[in-house]
Design a protein around this motif. Structure first.
Motif, mmCIF file in Angstrom:
data_model
loop_
_atom_site.group_PDB
_atom_site.id
_atom_site.type_symbol
_atom_site.label_atom_id
_atom_site.label_comp_id
_atom_site.label_asym_id
_atom_site.label_seq_id
_atom_site.Cartn_x
_atom_site.Cartn_y
_atom_site.Cartn_z
ATOM 1 N N SER A 242 -0.731 45.569 -6.140
ATOM 2 C CA SER A 242 -1.669 45.463 -7.438
ATOM 3 C C SER A 242 -2.913 45.273 -7.258
ATOM 4 O O SER A 242 -3.726 45.272 -8.119
ATOM 5 C CB SER A 242 -0.962 43.973 -8.078
ATOM 6 O OG SER A 242 -1.158 43.078 -7.125
ATOM 7 N N LYS B 116 4.069 40.218 -8.370
ATOM 8 C CA LYS B 116 4.600 40.764 -9.138
ATOM 9 C C LYS B 116 5.923 40.326 -10.154
ATOM 10 O O LYS B 116 6.103 40.342 -11.405
ATOM 11 C CB LYS B 116 5.315 42.193 -8.813
ATOM 12 C CG LYS B 116 4.267 43.231 -8.310
ATOM 13 C CD LYS B 116 4.813 44.309 -7.575
ATOM 14 C CE LYS B 116 3.813 45.279 -7.093
ATOM 15 N NZ LYS B 116 4.341 46.580 -6.450
ATOM 16 N N ASN C 88 9.994 46.997 -11.030
ATOM 17 C CA ASN C 88 8.969 46.405 -10.186
ATOM 18 C C ASN C 88 8.809 47.204 -8.994
ATOM 19 O O ASN C 88 7.886 46.426 -8.227
ATOM 20 C CB ASN C 88 9.468 44.894 -9.975
ATOM 21 C CG ASN C 88 10.540 44.730 -9.008
ATOM 22 O OD1 ASN C 88 11.392 45.800 -8.686
ATOM 23 N ND2 ASN C 88 10.888 43.572 -8.556
ATOM 24 N N TYR D 53 4.275 41.132 -3.855
ATOM 25 C CA TYR D 53 5.888 41.285 -4.520
ATOM 26 C C TYR D 53 5.751 39.893 -5.292
ATOM 27 O O TYR D 53 6.182 39.827 -6.401
ATOM 28 C CB TYR D 53 6.796 41.075 -3.284
ATOM 29 C CG TYR D 53 8.250 40.999 -4.138
ATOM 30 C CD1 TYR D 53 8.850 42.225 -4.775
ATOM 31 C CD2 TYR D 53 9.165 39.952 -3.897
ATOM 32 C CE1 TYR D 53 10.058 41.944 -5.294
ATOM 33 C CE2 TYR D 53 10.190 39.876 -4.465
ATOM 34 C CZ TYR D 53 10.752 40.975 -5.029
ATOM 35 O OH TYR D 53 12.141 40.800 -5.656
#
Length: 426
Positions: free
Chosen positions: A51, A260, A184, A257
């Motif tokens: 991200s 997310k 995701n 992760y």
């Protein structure tokens, strides 16, 4: 019963026992292909997206020299280069695992210290030197909407004392096998993810991560132990393998992760060694997402003010560095400390908690102190929803108990969950 001291450290060689060397390279946005052309001249590459940008892992047959780093940094398509350092958790003096019938709340001095349960029989504890859990539970035992990521060796998500408090990805559980049902970027991640083996099964084959998870969220029932939170959703994220070893790449991907998955807290019982840009950037991304990053101060009796220990010593508003105390309310003999850099102390010596295969064990380390703080923050977020990581850290420190033995080792004192929830300041 023997205790387990967990010394977690970073090995600064890229791959000390391997023929290849690995480096983590941050690529400039929109210039990934240009960067890869330069990197491919030096070795083999693979990429991954986060991200907070794109990374390449460069594998070479020889260790890069200063001239190589200068060459890479001269390329506008490359932001920075870090060694893909190895991260290891190393147990010393392992104790024996016990069954549920031999584990009980009465043995958890960190939650309620009677003085008789604060250590081995030859080293009794001091009554009241605990996190004041019972009074805190009068206000809150947690809520299943609070999500805490345990970033570690994985978690035994089938453990009888944990399974009801494990976060289940409903979209993946009810979805189609082999399909990324929730979009995701990870397929079939029902109970989290394993970045050590790059699969969707974060089962713990080591025991360390399960121990940390139990401190946070073992179920409050008549069997086994209790966690700081009776109700919570623990997200298992594995980047340290069953041998206790992982990489910087795995740590960065694990943090991404957790971002997310929109957790509230990341519990990180690992650290040490030198600083690097990739891990710092990942933690800053978590801060921007409003996620608290709780980190172990380290187990080398080091003054972190003089010799920083990472990631606990990064200067980011969401980081809470945790030292370990024993059953007498004193600094554990192994714990790192720092009047400026270690924010708070919590129970970390002779801590009984869950381990793999449905068992229980006592362990010691700042690794054990860290999830006490993570769980207490979970209780706070159940009680008060809209606090920033910086506000949480300030309140945690302001409401700590400043006993005489710990104030010289930390920026505050020891954790008190009840005072934290009531905002009882010094």
């Amino acid at each position: 019963m023997k205790t387990l001291i967990l010394l977690v450290f970073l090995v600064l060689g890229a791959a000390a026992n391997a023929s290849d060397f690995e480096y983590l390279v941050k690529l400039e946005t929109s210039k990934g292909q240009e960067a890869l052309e330069s990197l491919n001249l030096m070795g083999k590459t693979r990429t991954f997206q986060t991200s907070f940008g794109e990374f390449a892992v460069l594998k070479t047959k020889r260790e890069l020299e200063i001239s190589d780093f200068n060459y890479l940094h001269s390329k506008s398509a490359i932001q920075y280069v870090d060694r893909n350092i190895q991260i290891k958790v190393s147990p010393i003096e392992p104790g024996k695992s016990i069954n549920a019938e031999d584990a009980s709340f009465k043995k958890q001095w960190g939650l309620k210290n009677t003085g008789w349960n604060g250590g081995p029989i030859w080293r009794l504890g001091k009554k009241g030197e605990d996190i004041n859990a019972e009074k805190a539970w009068g206000l809150s035992r947690g809520r299943s909407t609070i999500k805490i990521a345990v970033i570690d060796t994985g978690v035994d998500y089938d453990h009888p004392d944990l399974k009801n408090n494990i976060l289940m990805n409903e979209a993946e559980f009810n979805g189609v096998d082999g399909v990324d049902d929730d979009g995701n970027g990870y397929v079939d991640d029902v109970f989290g993810y394993d970045f050590a083996n790059n699969d969707a099964d974060p089962m713990d084959g080591h025991g360390h991560g399960t121990h940390c998870a139990g401190v946070i969220g073992a179920t409050h029932n008549r069997s086994g132990i209790r966690g700081v939170m009776g109700r919570v959703k623990v997200l298992p994220i594995k980047f340290l393998g069953d041998n206790g070893s992982g990489t910087l790449e795995g740590a960065v991907r694990a943090i991404d992760y957790a971002i997310k998955m929109k957790v509230h807290v990341m519990s990180n019982s690992w650290g040490g060694g030198g600083a690097n840009k990739a891990l710092l950037e990942a933690i800053k991304a978590a801060d921007e997402a409003g996620i608290v990053f709780v980190a172990a101060a380290g187990n080398s009796t080091n003054n972190n003010d003089k010799n920083p220990s990472y990631p606990a010593s990064y200067q980011v508003d969401n980081i809470i560095s945790v030292g370990s105390m024993d059953g007498n309310g004193k600094k554990s003999w192994f714990s790192n400390y720092g009047k400026k850099s270690v924010h708070i102390f919590a129970p970390g010596s002779d801590i009984l908690s869950t381990v793999k295969n449905g068992k229980y064990k006592k362990m010691s380390g700042t690794s054990m102190a860290t999830p006490f703080v993570s769980g207490a923050i979970g209780l706070l977020l159940t009680h008060e929803k809209n606090m920033t990581p910086k506000e949480i850290r300030e309140r945690l420190m302001a409401t700590s108990v400043k006993n005489k033995t710990l104030v010289k080792y930390a920026a505050s004192g020891r954790l008190d969950a009840y005072r934290l929830l009531k905002d009882m300041r010094n």
